[in-house]
Design an enzyme around this catalytic site. Structure first.
Site, PDB file in Angstrom:
ATOM      1  CG  HIS A  21      -0.222   0.206   2.506  1.00  0.00           C
ATOM      2  ND1 HIS A  21       0.450  -0.807   3.139  1.00  0.00           N
ATOM      3  CD2 HIS A  21      -0.060   1.304   3.281  1.00  0.00           C
ATOM      4  CE1 HIS A  21       0.999  -0.339   4.248  1.00  0.00           C
ATOM      5  NE2 HIS A  21       0.706   0.931   4.358  1.00  0.00           N
ATOM      6  CE  LYS A 149       5.331  -7.654 -10.978  1.00  0.00           C
ATOM      7  NZ  LYS A 149       4.451  -7.684  -9.789  1.00  0.00           N
ATOM      8  CG  HIS A 188       9.327   3.627 -14.044  1.00  0.00           C
ATOM      9  ND1 HIS A 188       8.878   3.276 -12.793  1.00  0.00           N
ATOM     10  CD2 HIS A 188       9.521   2.463 -14.709  1.00  0.00           C
ATOM     11  CE1 HIS A 188       8.804   1.958 -12.717  1.00  0.00           C
ATOM     12  NE2 HIS A 188       9.186   1.435 -13.866  1.00  0.00           N
TER      13      HIS A 188
HETATM   14  O1  GFB Z   1      10.670   4.325 -17.721  1.00  0.00           O
HETATM   15  P1  GFB Z   1      11.915   3.596 -18.059  1.00  0.00           P
HETATM   16  O2  GFB Z   1      12.999   3.654 -17.053  1.00  0.00           O
HETATM   17  O3  GFB Z   1      11.648   2.067 -18.347  1.00  0.00           O
HETATM   18  O4  GFB Z   1      12.518   4.200 -19.421  1.00  0.00           O
HETATM   19  P2  GFB Z   1      10.995   1.174 -19.531  1.00  0.00           P
HETATM   20  C1  GFB Z   1      11.753   4.449 -20.547  1.00  0.00           C
HETATM   21  C2  GFB Z   1      12.587   5.105 -21.614  1.00  0.00           C
HETATM   22  O5  GFB Z   1      12.954   6.423 -21.187  1.00  0.00           O
HETATM   23  C3  GFB Z   1      13.912   4.404 -21.959  1.00  0.00           C
HETATM   24  C4  GFB Z   1      14.336   6.633 -21.387  1.00  0.00           C
HETATM   25  O6  GFB Z   1      14.114   4.503 -23.348  1.00  0.00           O
HETATM   26  C5  GFB Z   1      14.940   5.237 -21.212  1.00  0.00           C
HETATM   27  O7  GFB Z   1      16.229   5.167 -21.764  1.00  0.00           O
HETATM   28  N1  GFB Z   1      14.845   7.663 -20.468  1.00  0.00           N
HETATM   29  C6  GFB Z   1      15.296   8.884 -20.836  1.00  0.00           C
HETATM   30  C7  GFB Z   1      14.960   7.583 -19.136  1.00  0.00           C
HETATM   31  N2  GFB Z   1      15.731   9.581 -19.797  1.00  0.00           N
HETATM   32  C8  GFB Z   1      15.523   8.790 -18.701  1.00  0.00           C
HETATM   33  C9  GFB Z   1      15.774   8.998 -17.321  1.00  0.00           C
HETATM   34  O8  GFB Z   1      16.287  10.025 -16.875  1.00  0.00           O
HETATM   35  N3  GFB Z   1      15.394   7.970 -16.491  1.00  0.00           N
HETATM   36  C10 GFB Z   1      14.807   6.815 -16.958  1.00  0.00           C
HETATM   37  N4  GFB Z   1      14.450   5.854 -16.070  1.00  0.00           N
HETATM   38  N5  GFB Z   1      14.613   6.599 -18.269  1.00  0.00           N
HETATM   39  C11 GFB Z   1      10.257  -0.266 -17.580  1.00  0.00           C
HETATM   40  C12 GFB Z   1      10.784  -1.531 -16.963  1.00  0.00           C
HETATM   41  O9  GFB Z   1      10.844  -0.192 -18.808  1.00  0.00           O
HETATM   42  O10 GFB Z   1       8.853  -0.289 -17.748  1.00  0.00           O
HETATM   43  C13 GFB Z   1      10.062  -1.875 -15.740  1.00  0.00           C
HETATM   44  O11 GFB Z   1      12.164  -1.367 -16.726  1.00  0.00           O
HETATM   45  C14 GFB Z   1       8.562  -1.766 -15.897  1.00  0.00           C
HETATM   46  O12 GFB Z   1      10.397  -3.177 -15.401  1.00  0.00           O
HETATM   47  C15 GFB Z   1       8.142  -0.483 -16.577  1.00  0.00           C
HETATM   48  O13 GFB Z   1       8.094  -2.875 -16.632  1.00  0.00           O
HETATM   49  C16 GFB Z   1       6.659  -0.446 -16.875  1.00  0.00           C
HETATM   50  O14 GFB Z   1       9.675   1.696 -19.974  1.00  0.00           O
HETATM   51  O15 GFB Z   1      12.005   0.982 -20.617  1.00  0.00           O
END
Ligand code: GFB
Length: 322
Positions: A21, A149, A188
Site C-alpha cells: 500500500h 511477472k 522510471h
Molecule cells: O521508464 P523507463 O525507465 O523504463 O525508461 P521502460 C523508458 C525510456 O525512457 C527508456 C528513457 O528509453 C529510457 O532510456 N529515459 C530517458 C529515461 N531519460 C531517462 C531517465 O532520466 N530515467 C529513466 N528511467 N529513463 C520499464 C521496466 O521499462 O517499464 C520496468 O524497466 C517496468 O520493469 C516499466 O516494466 C513499466 O519503460 O524501458
C-alpha cells in the site's frame, strides 16, 4: 466509473487487503477503494516481509482478508532493472508465490495480481494484445522482472485450475502520478524527467540530459486511472486470462520531455545520451478487452502531468543538487 457491465463480485462489505500500500499503485488503490465501502487492511514492511512464506501466511491467518490486491513489488526504471537483476527476479517471484499460496491456504475469495506491460516480447505487435505473451524473446533490460511477472500470471492460472482460486492478473502499462519514485537512479522516465526539468528551470540550466535516443515510444497511464480500472475489473468475472490496462495512446520519450517542459515552464533544450539503453522500441497495449468490459481512461497525459508536478512540488521541492 459507471458501466453497463454486470457486477459479479461485490467488494462492498468485504475485508480487502492492499499488499504494497505504500507504493505508487498501492496508494492509488487505497484512494480508490476508500469509495468502495469495504474494510481496508494494510501491513507495513516492518510488520511482514512478504518474501517470507511463514510471515505472509501468519499475517493472512491473523487478519483474514477476503480479497487481496497484490501491489507489492520491487520496481524501478530501466537502470534499476538492468543493474539489480537478482532483486527484481527473486523479490517479485517470492512475493507472488507467497501471497498466492497463503491466499489459497487462508480461503481468500479473490486475488488481484499486478503485472506489467514488460511481460510481452521486445518486438511484440503494436498495440500489444494479451495473446502476445510468450510469443518471442523479452527485452534484455527488464527480462528479470518480466519473468517474475509472467510466473505470477502462470501461478494464478495454475491455482485457478487446480484449486479453483479466483486469481485475476492485470497488466498495467507505464504508470505515473502522485507518490511516484523521483530518485534519478531508480525511477522510471516520467518522474525522472519531471524532476530533471524542474531542477534545470530552477538553476537556469540551458539543457537537460535524456537517456537514450528519445525515439522509444511509451504509453503512460495516470495511476488513479489505473487504480480505477483495476477496481472495476476486480468486480467482474473476467476469467483466467490476464488483462491489459492502459490508455491506448503512446508518445516518444522526446515528446514526453517536450510536454513536461510545457507543464514545468522550461524553455531550455534537451540533449540525448545515446550511450544509455533505449530499452524496448515501443510499448503500447491493446486495451480492447478492457474497454469491452466497460472501462475508459479519463486523465489525459498533460492533465496527469500537471497533477503529478504539483504533487512533486508540494512533497519534494528543494534546491537543485549540483
Ligand atoms: O521508464 P523507463 O525507465 O523504463 O525508461 P521502460 C523508458 C525510456 O525512457 C527508456 C528513457 O528509453 C529510457 O532510456 N529515459 C530517458 C529515461 N531519460 C531517462 C531517465 O532520466 N530515467 C529513466 N528511467 N529513463 C520499464 C521496466 O521499462 O517499464 C520496468 O524497466 C517496468 O520493469 C516499466 O516494466 C513499466 O519503460 O524501458
Amino acid at each position: 466509473m459507471k458501466s453497463d457491465q454486470p457486477t459479479c463480485f461485490r467488494l462492498a462489505g468485504r475485508r480487502v487487503w492492499v499488499a504494497g500500500h505504500g507504493g505508487l499503485v498501492g496508494q492509488a488503490l487505497l484512494r480508490r477503494l476508500a469509495r468502495a465501502q469495504c474494510e481496508l487492511l494494510t501491513c507495513s514492511r516492518q510488520e511482514v516481509d512478504l518474501r517470507r512464506q511463514n510471515e505472509t501466511e501468519a499475517w493472512i491467518t491473523a487478519h483474514r482478508p477476503e480479497v487481496i490486491f497484490h501491489a507489492a513489488a520491487t520496481v524501478g526504471g530501466i537502470l534499476a532493472n538492468d543493474t539489480r537483476p537478482g532483486e527484481f527476479l527473486y523479490d517479485n517471484l517470492a512475493v507472488a508465490m507467497n501471497v498466492v499460496e497463503a491466499a489459497r491456504r487462508g480461503g481468500v475469495a479473490k486475488v488481484i495480481l499486478l503485472g506489467s506491460s514488460c511481460i510481452y516480447p521486445r518486438l511484440a505487435p503494436q498495440p500489444i494484445p494479451e495473446t502476445a505473451l510468450l510469443q518471442g524473446p523479452l527485452e534484455p533490460t527488464n527480462q528479470w522482472y518480466a519473468i517474475a511477472k509472467i510466473a505470477g500470471i502462470m501461478l494464478g492460472k495454475a491455482y485457478r485450475r487446480q484449486y479453483g482460486l479466483d486469481v485475476v492478473s492485470v497488466m498495467p502499462t507505464n504508470l505515473y502520478g502522485p507518490g511516484d519514485n523521483f530518485d534519478l537512479q531508480s525511477s522510471h522516465v516520467l518522474p525522472a524527467l519531471l524532476r530533471k526539468v524542474h531542477e534545470a528551470k530552477r538553476s537556469g540550466d540551458a539543457t537537460v540530459e535524456i537517456w537514450g535516443t528519445g525515439t522509444p515510444r511509451r504509453e503512460f497511464l495516470h495511476v488513479d486511472d489505473a487504480a480505477d480500472a483495476i477496481v472495476h475489473l476486480a468486480q467482474l468475472d473476467t476469467g483466467a486470462e490476464h488483462i491489459n490496462v492502459g490508455c491506448g495512446q503512446d508518445v516518444t520519450i522526446k515528446e514526453l520531455a517536450e510536454t513536461i517542459a510545457r507543464v514545468v515552464g522550461y524553455a531550455g533544450a534537451f540533449r540525448f545520451d545515446a550511450s544509455r539503453p533505449d530499452g524496448t522500441p515501443q510499448k503500447l497495449l491493446d486495451i480492447r478487452r478492457l474497454t469491452a468490459l466497460g472501462w475508459q481512461p479519463r486523465i489525459g497525459l498533460e492533465a496527469g502531468l500537471r497533477d503529478t508536478y504539483s504533487w512533486y512540488c508540494a512533497h519534494h521541492d528543494r534546491p537543485a543538487e549540483k
